[in-house]
Enzyme design. Structure first.
Site, PDB file in Angstrom:
ATOM      1  N   ARG A   1     -42.609 139.958 120.026  1.00 17.16           N
ATOM      2  CA  ARG A   1     -41.434 140.803 120.188  1.00 17.16           C
ATOM      3  C   ARG A   1     -41.327 141.675 118.953  1.00 17.16           C
ATOM      4  O   ARG A   1     -40.940 141.219 117.891  1.00 17.16           O
ATOM      5  CB  ARG A   1     -40.188 139.916 120.327  1.00 17.16           C
ATOM      6  CG  ARG A   1     -39.012 140.621 120.988  1.00 17.16           C
ATOM      7  CD  ARG A   1     -37.714 139.980 120.539  1.00 17.16           C
ATOM      8  NE  ARG A   1     -37.083 140.816 119.521  1.00 17.16           N
ATOM      9  CZ  ARG A   1     -36.027 140.445 118.816  1.00 17.16           C
ATOM     10  NH1 ARG A   1     -35.515 139.253 118.954  1.00 17.16           N
ATOM     11  NH2 ARG A   1     -35.510 141.275 117.918  1.00 17.16           N
TER      12      ARG A   1
ATOM     13  N   HIS B   1     -33.599 148.274 116.459  1.00 19.72           N
ATOM     14  CA  HIS B   1     -33.261 147.104 115.653  1.00 19.72           C
ATOM     15  C   HIS B   1     -32.601 147.595 114.362  1.00 19.72           C
ATOM     16  O   HIS B   1     -33.225 147.650 113.300  1.00 19.72           O
ATOM     17  CB  HIS B   1     -34.517 146.281 115.353  1.00 19.72           C
ATOM     18  CG  HIS B   1     -34.227 144.882 114.903  1.00 19.72           C
ATOM     19  ND1 HIS B   1     -34.678 143.771 115.579  1.00 19.72           N
ATOM     20  CD2 HIS B   1     -33.528 144.413 113.847  1.00 19.72           C
ATOM     21  CE1 HIS B   1     -34.286 142.674 114.944  1.00 19.72           C
ATOM     22  NE2 HIS B   1     -33.575 143.054 113.888  1.00 19.72           N
TER      23      HIS B   1
ATOM     24  N   GLU C   1     -29.016 142.836 118.921  1.00 18.43           N
ATOM     25  CA  GLU C   1     -27.737 142.456 118.308  1.00 18.43           C
ATOM     26  C   GLU C   1     -26.780 143.628 118.117  1.00 18.43           C
ATOM     27  O   GLU C   1     -26.360 143.951 117.003  1.00 18.43           O
ATOM     28  CB  GLU C   1     -27.987 141.741 116.978  1.00 18.43           C
ATOM     29  CG  GLU C   1     -28.800 140.463 117.156  1.00 18.43           C
ATOM     30  CD  GLU C   1     -29.021 139.682 115.876  1.00 18.43           C
ATOM     31  OE1 GLU C   1     -29.363 138.500 115.969  1.00 18.43           O
ATOM     32  OE2 GLU C   1     -28.864 140.263 114.778  1.00 18.43           O
TER      33      GLU C   1
ATOM     34  N   ASN D   1     -30.167 135.542 120.859  1.00 20.05           N
ATOM     35  CA  ASN D   1     -30.600 135.130 119.521  1.00 20.05           C
ATOM     36  C   ASN D   1     -29.654 134.021 119.067  1.00 20.05           C
ATOM     37  O   ASN D   1     -28.466 134.268 118.883  1.00 20.05           O
ATOM     38  CB  ASN D   1     -30.536 136.298 118.535  1.00 20.05           C
ATOM     39  CG  ASN D   1     -31.453 137.447 118.937  1.00 20.05           C
ATOM     40  OD1 ASN D   1     -32.289 137.315 119.834  1.00 20.05           O
ATOM     41  ND2 ASN D   1     -31.308 138.579 118.273  1.00 20.05           N
TER      42      ASN D   1
ATOM     43  N   TYR E   1     -29.011 130.823 116.361  1.00 22.39           N
ATOM     44  CA  TYR E   1     -29.413 130.182 115.114  1.00 22.39           C
ATOM     45  C   TYR E   1     -28.504 129.034 114.697  1.00 22.39           C
ATOM     46  O   TYR E   1     -28.941 128.043 114.156  1.00 22.39           O
ATOM     47  CB  TYR E   1     -29.384 131.195 113.961  1.00 22.39           C
ATOM     48  CG  TYR E   1     -30.456 132.254 113.972  1.00 22.39           C
ATOM     49  CD1 TYR E   1     -31.631 132.083 113.240  1.00 22.39           C
ATOM     50  CD2 TYR E   1     -30.285 133.439 114.673  1.00 22.39           C
ATOM     51  CE1 TYR E   1     -32.607 133.063 113.206  1.00 22.39           C
ATOM     52  CE2 TYR E   1     -31.258 134.429 114.654  1.00 22.39           C
ATOM     53  CZ  TYR E   1     -32.417 134.243 113.925  1.00 22.39           C
ATOM     54  OH  TYR E   1     -33.385 135.214 113.900  1.00 22.39           O
TER      55      TYR E   1
ATOM     56  N   GLU F   1     -34.536 134.911 119.583  1.00 15.19           N
ATOM     57  CA  GLU F   1     -34.679 134.643 118.148  1.00 15.19           C
ATOM     58  C   GLU F   1     -34.149 133.251 117.859  1.00 15.19           C
ATOM     59  O   GLU F   1     -33.112 132.857 118.395  1.00 15.19           O
ATOM     60  CB  GLU F   1     -33.874 135.630 117.277  1.00 15.19           C
ATOM     61  CG  GLU F   1     -34.539 136.949 117.025  1.00 15.19           C
ATOM     62  CD  GLU F   1     -33.721 137.838 116.086  1.00 15.19           C
ATOM     63  OE1 GLU F   1     -33.022 137.310 115.196  1.00 15.19           O
ATOM     64  OE2 GLU F   1     -33.781 139.065 116.253  1.00 15.19           O
TER      65      GLU F   1
END
Length: 514
Positions: A118, A162, A208, A348, A350, A421
């Site tokens: 990606r 991005h 994002e 994404n 985390y 992610e």
């Protein structure tokens, strides 16, 4: 003569030391590769047939050549040059030089048994002014990268944006605050579909967008560095309105690009298009009703801000009630374009936090974060929510993965999701070769993937997983003081050394010989 002998001895010492360091690093590498690492019972066979495993990165973080080969400046290129904005005033001018080392990096992906990469395309490398004249050297680079991936059996997943808006558009009409950005982004996307779409079958519009709107326009810690005075160190901006305007234009830009793709390219190219959304899981601090409401407000203002319009054609009711007239409206034609404008959603994921109701009256001065009206907590009855990685925001909370993915399934109709992610960082100054023995990262990936699989076993429609990141690289505000890579990069020589986590993936992803 005496000086000459001393110099000779010094050179000899340095040479022997260099040999020793090289040998010790090679030994460390070889020792790690030989170890059988605990995959916790995970393997390719644990996941459905066709499930994609990849790594992820972004253009400004890895490419280098930021002001060369015809690339125009993005808003990040000027931001990094302001002293104090980035740790040690680092920039992405060279970064890890994937522009020249892409074959080596693609070869690494192949050797580590990954299926996909990606990557992001730098808008200003294709259109230095955001529109108009094409930089064909930039086009040639992405053609080389894509072709190199296909030669090695790595599937390209191309992300169009991005964080790196062309500076020319920021200066011309305020970038994401101007509605002209919708057409300009769609034109740029159209060019990429036409140019690369014969080989790229997986497209993402934005990475994002919530971070882009919140950090760029609410607290202003990211470019274009706009905010109201109480919320950050900005010279201009309005935290009460601009984050919502920027987000609205991001949603419309995504929808218009998806419409172009579906109408002009998808029938022939047979690809798919989506968007990448960050999602921190928000857990109520207590079982009380007020804390449950606080956690739900946080989820609505976070992932709901973008996903709700894409699925249901409107902003979450919570946001409509709290933000009121400051929240832009979708016209009837907008709703038609925005609703269901995706083939998949990238998430994404985390970390997780506890949320509580602060029981405070609304502040006089408001902004996007103030609109949530919540308190953040990182421990419950003195028990931390998880071990903290190097980044202050990143706690290791594997169960948050299960809850986040399950929430998307239950609240948004179980869309096709790729976990786009996931990863953790170490400090940039971790010593070599100790950096190669990243056992905590192995534990992180193993525990999070187990929770992802548990969510899938319970019915979540997840079809891919991307580790962040293949390489240590330029980590935005942290510069090179943070390392997310499963491959260590010596930032002086740019030599790559796979860490234990890289070999963990290699073993976990081994294909059984039939």
């Amino acid at each position: 003569m005496k000086t000459f002998v001393v110099l000779l001895l010094l050179l000899l010492t340095l040479f022997i030391t260099a040999l020793h360091v090289s040998a010790s690093s090679d030994d460390a590498w070889s020792n790690i590769e030989k170890q059988r690492l605990d995959t916790g019972g995970l393997s390719r066979d644990s996941f459905p047939e066709g499930f994609v495993f990849g790594t992820a990165a972004s253009a400004y973080q890895v490419e280098g050549m930021a002001s060369k080969e015809g690339r125009g400046p993005s808003i990040w290129d000027v931001f990094v040059k302001v002293p104090g904005n980035i740790v040690k005033n680092a920039t992405g001018e060279v970064s890890v030089d994937q522009y020249h080392r892409y074959k080596e990096d693609v070869d690494l992906m192949h050797k580590l048994n990954f299926d996909a990469y990606r990557f992001s395309i730098s808008w200003s490398r294709i259109f230095p002014n955001g529109k108009g004249k094409v930089n064909w050297k930039g086009v040639a680079y992405y053609n080389r990268l894509i072709n190199s991936m296909l030669e090695k059996g790595i599937t390209p997943y191309a992300n169009l944006y991005h964080y790196d808006l062309p500076l020319a558009l920021q200066e011309k009409y305020g970038g994401l605050l101007g509605d002209q950005v919708v057409k300009d982004f769609a034109d740029y996307a159209d060019f990429c579909f036409k140019t690369f779409g014969d080989r790229v079958k997986n497209w993402m519009t934005f990475n994002e967008p919530r971070v882009v709107a919140a950090l760029g326009f609410d607290n202003g810690i990211n470019p274009p560095n706009r905010c109201s005075k109480p919320f950050g160190n900005c010279t201009a901006g309005n935290s009460a309105t601009e984050p919502y305007i920027a987000a609205h234009n991001l949603i419309l830009s995504h929808a218009e690009a998806a419409k172009r793709y579906r109408e002009k390219y998808q029938p022939k190219q047979k690809g798919r298009i989506g968007i990448l959304l960050d999602f921190v899981w928000y857990e109520p601090l207590t079982r009380g009703k007020a804390d449950n409401y606080a956690a739900q407000r946080a989820r609505d203002f976070h992932v709901g801000w973008f996903l709700h319009p894409l699925v249901y054609g409107e902003y979450p009711r919570t946001m409509q009630e709290i933000v009121g007239e400051r929240l832009p409206k979708f016209s009837k034609s907008d709703v038609k374009t925005v609703k269901n404008s995706f083939d998949f959603i990238g998430i994404n994921q985390y970390t997780s936090y506890y949320m509580y109701d602060p029981h405070q009256p609304k502040p006089n001065v408001t902004g996007y974060q103030q609109d949530w009206n919540v308190g953040f907590a990182y421990e419950r009855t003195k028990d931390p929510i998880g071990r903290r990685a190097y980044s202050q925001w990143l706690y290791e909370v594997p169960w948050g993965m299960y809850k986040a993915v399950t929430y998307i399934k239950e609240r948004y109709g179980n869309p096709n999701v790729i976990l786009a992610e996931n990863g953790m960082d170490d400090p940039g100054n971790v010593t070599f070769p100790d950096a190669l023995y990243d056992r905590e990262r192995v534990n992180y990936y193993r525990s999070y993937l187990k929770e992802l699989k548990r969510a899938m076993d319970d019915g979540a429609n997840v079809t891919g997983y991307f580790a962040w990141s293949l390489l240590d690289n330029f980590e935005w505000l942290l510069g090179y003081s943070s390392r997310f890579g499963i491959v260590y990069v010596d930032f002086k020589t740019l030599k790559r050394y796979p860490k234990m986590s890289a070999y963990w993936f290699k073993q976990m992803l081994e294909r059984k010989k039939h």
